[in-house]
Write a protein that holds these residues in place. Structure first.
Motif, PDB file in Angstrom:
ATOM      1  N   LEU A 392       0.816  -1.222   0.000  1.00  0.00           N
ATOM      2  CA  LEU A 392       0.000   0.000   0.000  1.00  0.00           C
ATOM      3  C   LEU A 392       0.852   1.276   0.000  1.00  0.00           C
ATOM      4  N   LEU A 393       0.732   2.015  -1.094  1.00  0.00           N
ATOM      5  CA  LEU A 393       1.663   3.100  -1.387  1.00  0.00           C
ATOM      6  C   LEU A 393       1.416   4.336  -0.533  1.00  0.00           C
ATOM      7  N   ASN A 394       0.198   4.502  -0.037  1.00  0.00           N
ATOM      8  CA  ASN A 394      -0.049   5.708   0.770  1.00  0.00           C
ATOM      9  C   ASN A 394       0.690   5.630   2.108  1.00  0.00           C
ATOM     10  N   LEU A 395       0.913   4.412   2.584  1.00  0.00           N
ATOM     11  CA  LEU A 395       1.673   4.252   3.832  1.00  0.00           C
ATOM     12  C   LEU A 395       3.140   3.940   3.558  1.00  0.00           C
ATOM     13  N   GLY A 396       3.446   3.339   2.407  1.00  0.00           N
ATOM     14  CA  GLY A 396       4.833   3.031   2.075  1.00  0.00           C
ATOM     15  C   GLY A 396       5.597   4.249   1.578  1.00  0.00           C
ATOM     16  N   ASN A 397       4.951   5.046   0.705  1.00  0.00           N
ATOM     17  CA  ASN A 397       5.624   6.207   0.118  1.00  0.00           C
ATOM     18  C   ASN A 397       5.309   7.504   0.848  1.00  0.00           C
ATOM     19  N   ALA A 398       4.240   7.518   1.611  1.00  0.00           N
ATOM     20  CA  ALA A 398       3.884   8.723   2.375  1.00  0.00           C
ATOM     21  C   ALA A 398       3.531   8.307   3.796  1.00  0.00           C
ATOM     22  N   THR A 399       2.734   9.104   4.481  1.00  0.00           N
ATOM     23  CA  THR A 399       2.480   8.836   5.906  1.00  0.00           C
ATOM     24  C   THR A 399       1.040   8.410   6.170  1.00  0.00           C
ATOM     25  N   GLY A 400       0.380   7.862   5.156  1.00  0.00           N
ATOM     26  CA  GLY A 400      -0.979   7.362   5.361  1.00  0.00           C
ATOM     27  C   GLY A 400      -1.977   8.500   5.536  1.00  0.00           C
TER      28      GLY A 400
END
Ligand code: NAI
Length: 484
Positions: A392-400
């Motif tokens: 899941l990219l929203n938590l992997g690449n950003a902070t969710g």
């Protein structure tokens, strides 16, 4: 609070930074802070051992400290190898009143960038209190903690852990290895653990799906509260949360201009709807794939073209999977994409994108641009960019998701934990553990706790009006089947 005796995080010296962000988050989490005020004095979770497997972020730290403020004895891990915010993990260990030398928060086993064996080792540590006992209840997100206990119990009953074959995922092999050791060294550990658990409160669509499968197969070991299907969870977190955090992940990962690009969103459920708004807000042209005629019609009426992936695979610039299903974007699809197409998933597990198949394409090479951003080069020279290795990219690449929407989700979690400890027998029907949602008046309560912060002033029903529409002045205002 006593000292924290065991934990494993990346760097405890990040705790001061984590604490500052936790304090900022607290202001944006009015539901959780109100629950601390309401329930703190009565200590409804006093001495209860709560094991959490849920992205170890700043917002989750506020949830953890809400549970401890209500008396709970908490241990925690992330439910994804890339989603931990290391400063939040450090601050959760140190706690609001501890120091780096004398941490007084909770036992956290989480860091950003775990390997799969480390991830499952952490999960086992989280489930095992220093005296060897297991939790009284679980907060789960995606169901991995619940799954481990169910698999352990099953293999202990069978007296053996099966071996894997070539069709099994790497992760399944990792779980089996861990359980093989456990069955040999601590026979009966997971059976006893399962028997000691009063219940689990599950955060997300995918975890809830697993729970209903256990219930259907009569293998559910303990009751579950489906937090995801509180209206104030899935119609807010899944939608508005992803509307915020999808483009955050794409931007931090690639910083590509989204305006004018053709974005393909697979799935138009709650998460898909938020993702489409997120991309449209940036000026992307968005198309959607769906298998459900209702969601497909919704997408069309929302002004979106509904296509098949095959129709657009050679034209899309950004591909996002949101289905909670497997095998959505396969290696053949990625081979047919444009040069520098961006591929990412925001659904719970990484099996939406065929990463294993991609790695097996003859002659393909993978280069790390930076952590959680990889370029895959096909033999013809064409490259695609995959975010967070398909996780899941929203938590992997950003902070969710941001704090405010997580306050609604986590208020449901907190209320569900209080409820399951207060009335454990209510969730066992005819001797069988059940999966249930919170009653609507509690869902409405969670919404109510967030109205002041957004400047919303509610109209009060008159007694006559309430009678006319057949509700109580104090709610609930809708029937259980109302869809919002
Ligand atoms: P949902 O069930 O509302 O939506 C999924 C949609 O995908 C459905 O409309 C379904 O018909 C569609 N779909 C299924 N198979 C498909 C296929 N082969 N092709 C195209 N569409 C297909 O579920 P929801 O709540 O939107 O959750 C989706 C996933 O996102 C779950 O795994 C959930 O756990 C996860 N999630 C992730 C979050 C995050 O922050 N990354 C937040 C909330 C949920």
């Amino acid at each position: 609070a006593g000292s924290v005796s065991d934990f494993k995080v990346a760097d405890l010296s990040l705790a001061a930074f984590g604490r500052k962000e936790i304090e900022l988050a607290e202001h944006e989490m009015p539901g959780l802070m109100a629950l601390r005020r309401e329930f703190g004095p009565a200590q409804p979770l006093k001495g209860k051992k709560i094991a959490g497997s849920l992205h170890m972020t700043v917002q989750t730290a506020v949830l953890i400290e809400t549970l401890t403020a209500l008396g709970a004895d908490v241990r925690w891990v992330s439910c994804n190898i890339f989603s931990t915010q290391d400063h939040a993990a450090a601050a959760a260990v140190v706690g609001p009143h501890g120091t780096i030398e004398n941490p007084q928060g909770v036992s956290v086993y989480a860091w950003k960038g775990e390997t799969l064996p480390e991830y499952w080792w952490c999960t086992e540590q989280m489930l095992t209190w220093p005296d060897g006992s297991g939790p009284d209840s679980i907060v789960d997100d995606g169901g991995d903690a619940t799954l481990l206990i169910h698999m352990g119990t099953e293999f202990e009953a069978a007296g053996a852990v099966p071996s894997t074959d070539e069709n099994d995922s790497e992760e399944y092999g990792v779980i089996l290895d861990l359980l093989r050791r456990s069955v040999a060294e601590q026979p009966g550990k997971y059976t006893r653990m399962g028997q000691g658990i009063i219940g689990v409160t599950e955060e997300t669509t995918t975890g809830v799906h697993r729970l209903y499968e256990f219930e259907k197969n009569n293998t559910l070991l303990f009751p579950a509260i489906n937090v995801n299907d509180s209206v104030t969870k899935s119609k807010f977190d899944n939608k508005y949360g992803c509307r915020h955090s999808l483009i955050d992940g794409i931007n931090r990962g690639t910083d590509v201009m989204i305006a004018g690009k053709l974005a393909v969103v697979c799935g138009y459920g709650d998460v898909g709807k938020g993702c489409v708004e997120s991309l449209r807000g940036q000026g992307a042209r968005v198309v959607v794939t769906e298998i459900d005629p209702i969601c497909a019609l919704q997408a069309a009426m929302d002004g979106l073209e509904v296509v098949t992936l095959e129709d657009v695979v050679g034209k899309g610039d950004i591909f996002v999977t949101t289905t909670g299903n497997k095998d959505i974007i396969m290696a053949e699809h990625m081979a047919a994409m444009k040069h520098q197409a961006i591929v990412g998933n925001i659904g719970h597990f990484d099996n939406e994108i065929d990463m294993a198949g991609l790695a097996k394409v003859p002659g393909i090479t993978k280069t790390e641009v930076k952590p959680q951003v990889h370029e895959w080069r096909f033999p013809d020279g064409k490259k695609i960019i995959v975010l967070s290795e398909g996780r899941l990219l929203n938590l992997g690449n950003a902070t969710g998701h941001p704090s405010f929407v997580m306050s609604a989700s986590f208020s449901n979690q907190t209320i569900a934990q209080i409820e399951i400890h207060k009335n454990p027998q209510a969730y066992i029907v005819d001797g069988k553990p059940t999966v249930t949602t919170l009653p609507k008046h509690l869902d409405e309560k969670v919404a109510r706790l967030h109205l002041d912060a957004v400047g919303a002033k509610l109209t009060t029903l008159s007694k006559e009006q309430a009678e006319y529409i057949g509700v109580d002045v104090a709610g609930p205002y809708k029937s259980d089947h109302y869809r919002y």
